[in-house]
Enzyme design. Structure first.
Site, PDB file in Angstrom:
ATOM      1  N   ASP A  96       3.048  -7.763  -8.911  1.00 30.94           N
ATOM      2  CA  ASP A  96       2.054  -6.734  -8.237  1.00 30.94           C
ATOM      3  C   ASP A  96       2.330  -5.311  -8.358  1.00 30.94           C
ATOM      4  O   ASP A  96       3.341  -5.086  -9.151  1.00 30.94           O
ATOM      5  CB  ASP A  96       2.161  -6.872  -6.656  1.00 30.94           C
ATOM      6  CG  ASP A  96       3.376  -7.110  -5.873  1.00 30.94           C
ATOM      7  OD1 ASP A  96       4.122  -6.716  -6.500  1.00 30.94           O
ATOM      8  OD2 ASP A  96       3.114  -7.386  -4.602  1.00 30.94           O
ATOM      9  N   ASN A 154       2.367  -7.982   7.771  1.00 25.03           N
ATOM     10  CA  ASN A 154       1.073  -8.583   8.414  1.00 25.03           C
ATOM     11  C   ASN A 154       0.691  -9.935   7.914  1.00 25.03           C
ATOM     12  O   ASN A 154      -0.339 -10.409   7.895  1.00 25.03           O
ATOM     13  CB  ASN A 154      -0.406  -7.569   8.059  1.00 25.03           C
ATOM     14  CG  ASN A 154      -0.305  -7.347   6.501  1.00 25.03           C
ATOM     15  OD1 ASN A 154       0.391  -7.734   5.638  1.00 25.03           O
ATOM     16  ND2 ASN A 154      -1.291  -6.666   6.001  1.00 25.03           N
ATOM     17  N   HIS A 206       1.029 -10.741   4.548  1.00 22.56           N
ATOM     18  CA  HIS A 206       0.410 -10.638   3.160  1.00 22.56           C
ATOM     19  C   HIS A 206       1.537 -11.510   2.239  1.00 22.56           C
ATOM     20  O   HIS A 206       2.766 -11.357   2.516  1.00 22.56           O
ATOM     21  CB  HIS A 206      -0.159  -9.465   2.832  1.00 22.56           C
ATOM     22  CG  HIS A 206       0.893  -8.368   2.239  1.00 22.56           C
ATOM     23  ND1 HIS A 206       0.828  -7.240   2.512  1.00 22.56           N
ATOM     24  CD2 HIS A 206       2.197  -8.695   1.796  1.00 22.56           C
ATOM     25  CE1 HIS A 206       2.029  -6.524   2.003  1.00 22.56           C
ATOM     26  NE2 HIS A 206       2.797  -7.497   1.506  1.00 22.56           N
ATOM     27  N   GLU A 258      -4.009  -9.475   0.936  1.00 29.55           N
ATOM     28  CA  GLU A 258      -3.935  -8.962   2.533  1.00 29.55           C
ATOM     29  C   GLU A 258      -4.876  -9.820   3.315  1.00 29.55           C
ATOM     30  O   GLU A 258      -6.041 -10.449   2.898  1.00 29.55           O
ATOM     31  CB  GLU A 258      -4.410  -7.648   2.263  1.00 29.55           C
ATOM     32  CG  GLU A 258      -3.675  -6.540   1.657  1.00 29.55           C
ATOM     33  CD  GLU A 258      -2.432  -6.093   2.227  1.00 29.55           C
ATOM     34  OE1 GLU A 258      -1.918  -6.664   3.262  1.00 29.55           O
ATOM     35  OE2 GLU A 258      -2.043  -4.829   2.099  1.00 29.55           O
TER      36      GLU A 258
HETATM   37  O1  LIG Z   1       4.137  -4.807   0.265  1.00 26.96           O
HETATM   38  C1  LIG Z   1       4.748  -5.759  -0.124  1.00 26.96           C
HETATM   39  O2  LIG Z   1       5.544  -6.240   0.889  1.00 26.96           O
HETATM   40  C2  LIG Z   1       6.259  -7.699   0.646  1.00 26.96           C
HETATM   41  C3  LIG Z   1       7.589  -7.536   1.408  1.00 26.96           C
HETATM   42  O3  LIG Z   1       8.586  -6.541   1.194  1.00 26.96           O
HETATM   43  P1  LIG Z   1       9.865  -6.733   1.403  1.00 26.96           P
HETATM   44  O4  LIG Z   1      10.393  -5.023   0.961  1.00 26.96           O
HETATM   45  O5  LIG Z   1      10.044  -6.551   2.994  1.00 26.96           O
HETATM   46  O6  LIG Z   1      10.655  -7.208   0.444  1.00 26.96           O
HETATM   47  C4  LIG Z   1       6.507  -7.586  -0.787  1.00 26.96           C
HETATM   48  O7  LIG Z   1       7.020  -9.133  -0.937  1.00 26.96           O
HETATM   49  C5  LIG Z   1       5.332  -7.659  -1.570  1.00 26.96           C
HETATM   50  O8  LIG Z   1       5.278  -8.104  -2.897  1.00 26.96           O
HETATM   51  C6  LIG Z   1       4.687  -6.290  -1.501  1.00 26.96           C
HETATM   52  O9  LIG Z   1       3.250  -6.301  -1.664  1.00 26.96           O
END
Ligand SMILES: O=C1O[C@H](COP(=O)(O)O)[C@@H](O)[C@H](O)[C@H]1O
Length: 232
Positions: free
Chosen positions: A63, A132, A134, A139
């Site tokens: 992503d 949340n 995701h 999302e």
């Molecule tokens: O926004 C996101 O968050 C998840 C979790 O993030 P983290 O810093 O707690 O590892 C992440 O795995 C995801 O790819 C991203 O979209």
């Protein structure tokens, strides 16, 4: 989904790296879909200790934040260069990327979707958990998107990323869709970090719903979910 509780982040990172190394030893050229964020950083550091194992592995970025430049310190591209591609010496011909701000977003999404269709399914998909519920940038929503797509980000997702604190709010995200994830041969799902208790509780209800995209992982036959004490 096989769930393993680990004492701390170091143990989670070691266990995850061990699982990946065993897969790569059996299939050195496998396609590895790489998440960013705090969850996989320790695992990548563990993998780097055995970098010869990964000398043929192919990597695809999972992503990316839209709008901010690819070279921005908070882009997923910069993160992957620093924590995975550099330390593991993944050459450019083994890395599939996509732009943060393509001229025509839909064309860039189509290009990556077609790449996954032609070269997939993904062999290993690394996932972190959003606060949340995701996964990647899929999302919670009324319906989920199967394809690689432009994602409208939730407030909590934007707030989570340092790109925001840099004062350059990303307007959207780009990410692999639910089909790409669900067709992966193996998923390593890392749950670590504060503020995820509600999402973890929701997953553990074993009820599948689009309000929690991570809950769909209950339907996948080969998910190793590693949870450390910081997340429960
Ligand atoms: O926004 C996101 O968050 C998840 C979790 O993030 P983290 O810093 O707690 O590892 C992440 O795995 C995801 O790819 C991203 O979209």
């Amino acid at each position: 989904m096989k769930i393993t509780y680990l004492e701390n982040y170091a143990a989670l990172s070691k266990k995850a790296a061990h699982l990946i190394a065993s897969e790569v030893k059996q299939n050195p050229e496998l396609m590895f879909c790489a998440a960013t964020g705090g969850s996989p950083t320790g695992m990548y550091a563990e993998m780097a200790k055995e970098k010869a194992v990964y000398s043929k592995m192919q990597v695809i970025k999972m992503d990316e934040w839209g709008i901010i430049p690819l070279s921005h310190p908070d882009s997923c591209e910069t993160y992957l260069k620093k924590h995975l591609l550099g330390p593991l010496e993944i050459s450019n011909d083994r890395y599939t990327s996509f732009d943060t701000a393509p001229e025509v977003v839909e064309s860039e999404c189509k290009r990556i979707s077609q790449f996954i269709q032609a070269n997939g399914p993904l062999d290993i998909c690394i996932l972190g958990l959003g606060k949340n519920g995701h996964i990647a940038f899929n999302e919670p929503a009324e319906v989920l998107n199967p394809d690689f797509h432009k994602a409208i980000l939730a407030e909590s997702t934007i707030a989570h990323d340092p790109a925001l604190s840099a004062g350059e709010e990303p307007a959207y995200g780009l990410c692999v869709g639910m089909e790409g994830i669900m067709q992966s041969k193996k998923i390593i799902f890392l749950i670590t970090g504060k503020g995820k208790q509600e999402a973890v509780k929701r997953i553990m209800e074993r009820k599948i719903g689009t309000d929690c995209p991570a809950s769909f992982l209950w339907m996948h036959p080969n998910v190793e979910c590693l949870i450390d004490s910081s997340a429960i």
